[in-house]
Motif scaffolding. Structure first.
Motif, short mmCIF file in Angstrom:
data_model
loop_
_atom_site.label_atom_id
_atom_site.label_comp_id
_atom_site.label_asym_id
_atom_site.label_seq_id
_atom_site.Cartn_x
_atom_site.Cartn_y
_atom_site.Cartn_z
N PRO A 192 -27.36 80.57 15.69
CA PRO A 192 -28.51 81.46 15.50
C PRO A 192 -28.11 82.92 15.30
O PRO A 192 -28.77 83.66 14.58
N VAL A 193 -27.00 83.34 15.91
CA VAL A 193 -26.55 84.72 15.76
C VAL A 193 -25.87 84.89 14.39
O VAL A 193 -26.13 85.85 13.68
N MET A 194 -25.05 83.94 14.02
CA MET A 194 -24.34 84.02 12.74
C MET A 194 -25.30 83.97 11.55
O MET A 194 -25.06 84.61 10.53
N SER A 195 -26.39 83.24 11.69
CA SER A 195 -27.35 83.11 10.59
C SER A 195 -28.34 84.27 10.53
O SER A 195 -29.13 84.36 9.60
N GLY A 196 -28.33 85.13 11.55
CA GLY A 196 -29.25 86.25 11.58
C GLY A 196 -30.59 85.94 12.23
O GLY A 196 -31.47 86.79 12.28
N TYR A 243 -16.43 92.31 26.52
CA TYR A 243 -17.24 92.78 25.39
C TYR A 243 -16.74 94.15 24.89
O TYR A 243 -16.79 94.43 23.69
N ARG A 244 -16.27 95.00 25.78
CA ARG A 244 -15.69 96.28 25.35
C ARG A 244 -14.43 96.03 24.52
O ARG A 244 -14.20 96.69 23.51
N TYR A 245 -13.62 95.06 24.93
CA TYR A 245 -12.43 94.67 24.18
C TYR A 245 -12.85 94.21 22.78
O TYR A 245 -12.26 94.62 21.78
N ALA A 246 -13.86 93.35 22.70
CA ALA A 246 -14.34 92.82 21.41
C ALA A 246 -14.81 93.97 20.52
O ALA A 246 -14.53 94.00 19.31
N TRP A 247 -15.51 94.92 21.08
CA TRP A 247 -16.02 96.05 20.32
C TRP A 247 -14.87 96.92 19.81
O TRP A 247 -14.83 97.29 18.63
N LYS A 248 -13.91 97.23 20.70
CA LYS A 248 -12.78 98.08 20.32
C LYS A 248 -11.91 97.42 19.26
O LYS A 248 -11.35 98.09 18.39
N LYS A 249 -11.78 96.10 19.31
CA LYS A 249 -10.94 95.37 18.35
C LYS A 249 -11.73 94.96 17.10
O LYS A 249 -11.23 94.23 16.26
N LYS A 250 -13.00 95.40 17.03
CA LYS A 250 -13.86 95.19 15.86
C LYS A 250 -14.13 93.72 15.53
O LYS A 250 -14.13 93.32 14.36
N TYR A 251 -14.38 92.93 16.56
CA TYR A 251 -14.80 91.54 16.33
C TYR A 251 -16.23 91.54 15.83
O TYR A 251 -17.04 92.41 16.20
N ASP A 252 -16.56 90.57 14.99
CA ASP A 252 -17.92 90.45 14.48
C ASP A 252 -18.85 89.80 15.48
O ASP A 252 -20.05 90.07 15.50
N LEU A 253 -18.30 88.92 16.30
CA LEU A 253 -19.12 88.16 17.25
C LEU A 253 -18.26 87.73 18.43
O LEU A 253 -17.10 87.36 18.24
N LEU A 290 -14.24 85.99 15.25
CA LEU A 290 -14.90 85.50 16.46
C LEU A 290 -13.96 85.59 17.65
O LEU A 290 -12.77 85.29 17.53
N LEU A 291 -14.53 85.95 18.80
CA LEU A 291 -13.75 86.05 20.03
C LEU A 291 -14.45 85.29 21.15
O LEU A 291 -15.64 85.48 21.39
N ALA A 292 -13.70 84.42 21.81
CA ALA A 292 -14.19 83.77 23.03
C ALA A 292 -13.69 84.59 24.21
O ALA A 292 -12.48 84.84 24.34
N ILE A 293 -14.62 85.03 25.03
CA ILE A 293 -14.28 85.80 26.23
C ILE A 293 -14.37 84.86 27.42
O ILE A 293 -15.41 84.25 27.66
N ILE A 294 -13.27 84.76 28.16
CA ILE A 294 -13.24 83.89 29.33
C ILE A 294 -12.96 84.74 30.57
O ILE A 294 -11.81 85.07 30.85
N PRO A 295 -14.01 85.14 31.31
CA PRO A 295 -13.76 85.84 32.57
C PRO A 295 -13.20 84.83 33.57
O PRO A 295 -13.71 83.71 33.69
N ALA A 296 -12.13 85.22 34.27
CA ALA A 296 -11.47 84.25 35.15
C ALA A 296 -11.04 84.89 36.46
O ALA A 296 -10.43 85.96 36.46
N TYR A 297 -11.36 84.22 37.54
CA TYR A 297 -10.91 84.64 38.87
C TYR A 297 -10.38 83.40 39.58
O TYR A 297 -11.14 82.48 39.89
N ASN A 298 -9.09 83.38 39.79
CA ASN A 298 -8.41 82.25 40.47
C ASN A 298 -8.75 80.91 39.82
O ASN A 298 -9.21 79.98 40.48
N GLU A 299 -8.51 80.82 38.53
CA GLU A 299 -8.80 79.60 37.76
C GLU A 299 -7.54 78.99 37.15
O GLU A 299 -7.59 78.37 36.10
N ALA A 300 -6.40 79.15 37.82
CA ALA A 300 -5.13 78.63 37.28
C ALA A 300 -5.20 77.13 37.01
O ALA A 300 -4.60 76.64 36.06
N GLY A 301 -5.97 76.41 37.80
CA GLY A 301 -6.05 74.96 37.66
C GLY A 301 -6.86 74.49 36.47
O GLY A 301 -6.71 73.35 36.02
#
Length: 165
Positions: free
Chosen positions: A103-107, A72-82, A3-14
Motif C-alpha cells: 500500500p505504501v509503494m503503490s501510493g 528511521y533516522r538511519y534510513a532518512w540519513k542514508k536516503k532510503y525510499d522506504l 528498501l530497508l528493514a529495521i530490526i530493533p533488538a535487545y538481547n536477541e542473540a538466539g
C-alpha cells in the motif's frame, strides 16, 4: 526503490540470525539494519555472522521507541525510499512484508501498520455486534407483541416494504 528493514533488538542473540536470513530469503534486495539497543548478550555478533546486515550500536538501552527512532533516522540519513520495522524475536513473518509494503509503494498509503491480532479483534467485534443485533431484534419483537398496533411511513409499503399488523 531502496528498501530497508529495521530490526530493533535487545538481547536477541538466539533469534536474530534466523530473522535476518528469513528476510533475505523473501526479500533478497532489501537492506537490513539491526539496531542493537544496548544488548548484554551477543546480539550484534549473531547479526554480523549472517554477513547480510549493518548493525547500529546504541550505547545503552533506550527501549523500543528509541531503537525504532534511531532506525528511521538511519534510513532518512542514508536516503532510503522506504523502511519497514520487523521484530527481532521472530514473531513477524518476513513472508508477509509485501502486505505491509504494497500500500505504501503503490501510493495508497503513507504508512501501513500490520497486526497479527486484527483477525481475532474483528471476530470479537463481529460477535459482540451480532449479539447486540439479536438482542435488539428480540426487544423489537417483544415490543411489537406488547403494542400490537404499528405505524409506518406510507412510502415503505408503496416501495414493496412489508407492514405486519
Amino acid at each position: 526503490m531502496r528498501l530497508l528493514a529495521i530490526i530493533p533488538a535487545y538481547n536477541e542473540a538466539g533469534t536474530i540470525g534466523d530473522v535476518i536470513l528469513r528476510i533475505k530469503h523473501h526479500h533478497p534486495s532489501m537492506d537490513i539494519l539491526v539496531v542493537n539497543d544496548g544488548s548484554t548478550d551477543s546480539t550484534s555478533e549473531a547479526a554480523r555472522l549472517t554477513g547480510a546486515v549493518s548493525v547500529l550500536e546504541l550505547p545503552f538501552n533506550l527501549g523500543i521507541g528509541g531503537a525504532v527512532q534511531a532506525g528511521y533516522r538511519y534510513a532518512w540519513k542514508k536516503k532510503y525510499d522506504l523502511a519497514v520495522q520487523i521484530d527481532a524475536d521472530g514473531q513477524h513473518d518476513p513472508a508477509e512484508l509485501e502486505r505491509i509494503l504494497s500500500p505504501v509503494m503503490s501510493g495508497e498509503a503513507d504508512c501501513c501498520i500490520g497486526s497479527r491480532f486484527l483477525e481475532m479483534l474483528l471476530t470479537i467485534v463481529m460477535s459482540r455486534m451480532h449479539r447486540r443485533i439479536v438482542r435488539l431484534a428480540q426487544e423489537v419483537a417483544i415490543l411489537k407483541e406488547e403494542l400490537g398496533e404499528q405505524a409506518a411511513n406510507p412510502i415503505i409499503p408503496a416501495k414493496g416494504g412489508a407492514v405486519h399488523g
